[in-house]
Design a protein around this motif. Structure first.
Motif, mmCIF file in Angstrom:
data_model
loop_
_atom_site.group_PDB
_atom_site.id
_atom_site.type_symbol
_atom_site.label_atom_id
_atom_site.label_comp_id
_atom_site.label_asym_id
_atom_site.label_seq_id
_atom_site.Cartn_x
_atom_site.Cartn_y
_atom_site.Cartn_z
ATOM 1 N N MET A 134 18.739 -8.835 33.099
ATOM 2 C CA MET A 134 19.253 -7.488 32.837
ATOM 3 C C MET A 134 18.101 -6.534 32.523
ATOM 4 O O MET A 134 18.086 -5.382 32.970
ATOM 5 N N GLN A 135 17.133 -6.998 31.751
ATOM 6 C CA GLN A 135 15.967 -6.168 31.429
ATOM 7 C C GLN A 135 15.205 -5.801 32.694
ATOM 8 O O GLN A 135 14.756 -4.652 32.848
ATOM 9 N N GLN A 136 15.068 -6.757 33.592
ATOM 10 C CA GLN A 136 14.322 -6.487 34.825
ATOM 11 C C GLN A 136 15.056 -5.479 35.694
ATOM 12 O O GLN A 136 14.446 -4.586 36.275
ATOM 13 N N LYS A 137 16.365 -5.612 35.778
ATOM 14 C CA LYS A 137 17.146 -4.645 36.556
ATOM 15 C C LYS A 137 17.019 -3.251 35.954
ATOM 16 O O LYS A 137 16.890 -2.262 36.688
ATOM 17 N N LEU A 138 17.070 -3.163 34.625
ATOM 18 C CA LEU A 138 16.922 -1.859 33.968
ATOM 19 C C LEU A 138 15.530 -1.278 34.219
ATOM 20 O O LEU A 138 15.393 -0.071 34.462
ATOM 21 N N ALA A 139 14.510 -2.121 34.168
ATOM 22 C CA ALA A 139 13.146 -1.644 34.403
ATOM 23 C C ALA A 139 13.019 -1.039 35.800
ATOM 24 O O ALA A 139 12.368 -0.002 35.994
ATOM 25 N N GLY A 170 6.560 -8.105 32.554
ATOM 26 C CA GLY A 170 6.909 -8.037 31.131
ATOM 27 C C GLY A 170 7.752 -6.829 30.767
ATOM 28 O O GLY A 170 7.985 -6.569 29.589
ATOM 29 N N ASN A 171 8.232 -6.078 31.776
ATOM 30 C CA ASN A 171 9.110 -4.914 31.524
ATOM 31 C C ASN A 171 8.508 -3.927 30.535
ATOM 32 O O ASN A 171 9.144 -3.478 29.585
ATOM 33 N N ARG A 172 7.249 -3.565 30.778
ATOM 34 C CA ARG A 172 6.550 -2.708 29.817
ATOM 35 C C ARG A 172 6.963 -1.240 29.907
ATOM 36 O O ARG A 172 6.450 -0.419 29.159
ATOM 37 N N ASN A 173 7.841 -0.918 30.835
ATOM 38 C CA ASN A 173 8.290 0.471 30.908
ATOM 39 C C ASN A 173 9.629 0.666 30.208
ATOM 40 O O ASN A 173 10.361 1.606 30.504
ATOM 41 N N LEU A 174 9.959 -0.210 29.250
ATOM 42 C CA LEU A 174 11.210 -0.088 28.499
ATOM 43 C C LEU A 174 10.936 0.004 27.003
ATOM 44 O O LEU A 174 9.954 -0.556 26.509
ATOM 45 N N TYR A 175 11.838 0.708 26.289
ATOM 46 C CA TYR A 175 11.811 0.714 24.834
ATOM 47 C C TYR A 175 12.899 -0.236 24.342
ATOM 48 O O TYR A 175 14.088 -0.003 24.547
ATOM 49 N N TRP A 176 12.484 -1.292 23.690
ATOM 50 C CA TRP A 176 13.371 -2.389 23.358
ATOM 51 C C TRP A 176 14.402 -2.033 22.300
ATOM 52 O O TRP A 176 15.447 -2.678 22.207
ATOM 53 N N ARG A 177 14.132 -1.026 21.475
ATOM 54 C CA ARG A 177 15.082 -0.687 20.406
ATOM 55 C C ARG A 177 16.000 0.473 20.783
ATOM 56 O O ARG A 177 16.712 1.004 19.933
#
Length: 261
Positions: free
Chosen positions: A147-152, A91-98
């Motif tokens: 893209m979110q997963q790669k960033l995570a 769930g990419n919980r190590n990212l800030y979505w905003r």
């Protein structure tokens, strides 16, 4: 190469909501991870994989058992042990979505104590390595799941930790992005010598990335072996038999009795 993570006799149970009963999520799990290895944790949903991952990265305390990371016992010296670990949970919980892609990298670099100068160079490298340069000013909540997963994973790489824990890293990705993420993970091990633990229920991902896998079911280790040895268990052999003459009625009847299907 040597062992980087050692896990012995892990156990963890949860109390059911509005009940006095307990659920044993992890009953007895032991395995080790070698330096520079991609190890697979394979098993169905509810097998205990995610609970195990969370205990290794310090989010949950085991009821019993030992976890050592680079020789440091996580119970005795949690902060020191966790300096050697980065994690990407489902769930990419190590990212800030905003925040934008670049702002996320800058924020987490600061969290890890990197100076602005050091972080700037490292962030630029990761943007190029993960093919995110053209998305660096895009808000995370506008990115595709791939893209979110790669960033995570790129955020996890910032820590320069020896061990990276990935929980279902290709879940929900399209085929092309899934293979791109797999190639990135292979290169992380090949070029940087890090160790990766991948939790998944997808045998195709484990087979593609891992030389060894630990299969978990019902909170226990079912097997711990090389992937090539496990695949041999599923080998199927078929034979074609050519008869010199037709079978008699009696022979056909005996054959049906012997092989009813």
């Amino acid at each position: 190469m040597g062992t980087i993570v050692e896990i012995k006799g892990l156990k963890k149970r949860y109390k059911k909501r509005k009940s006095k009963e307990y659920v044993e999520a992890v009953k007895d799990i032991s395995f080790s991870v070698e330096k520079g290895e991609i190890l697979g944790l394979l098993g169905p949903n509810g097998a205990g994989k995610t609970t195990t991952i969370k205990m290794i990265c310090g989010l949950l305390y085991p009821d019993s058992g030992e976890i050592t990371v680079n020789g440091v016992d996580i119970k005795e010296n949690r902060l020191q042990a966790l300096q050697h670990i980065s994690a990407v949970l489902e769930g990419n919980r190590n990212l800030y979505w905003r925040l934008t892609v670049k702002e996320n990298l800058q924020y987490f670099a600061g969290n890890r104590g990197l100076s602005a100068k050091t972080a700037s160079g490292r962030i630029e490298e990761l943007l190029q390595q993960f093919h995110l340069k053209d998305k660096e000013n895009e808000l995370v909540n506008r990115l595709s799941r791939g893209m979110q997963q790669k960033l995570a994973i790129a955020v996890a790489m910032l820590a320069e930790s020896e061990v990276i824990l990935l929980d279902e890293p290709t879940l929900g990705l399209d085929v092309e992005t899934s293979y791109e993420v797999r190639e990135l993970l292979r290169n992380i091990v090949k070029d940087e010598g890090r160790s990766i633990i991948i939790s998944s229920h997808d045998m195709d991902v484990i087979q593609d990335l891992c030389k060894r896998t630990v299969i978990i079911n019902n909170g226990k280790v079912v097997t711990n072996d090389k992937v090539e040895n496990l695949l041999r268990l599923f080998d199927v052999r078929s034979y074609t038999i050519t008869l010199g003459s037709p079978l008699s009625a009696k022979q056909e009847e005996l054959l049906k009795q012997k092989f009813p299907y």
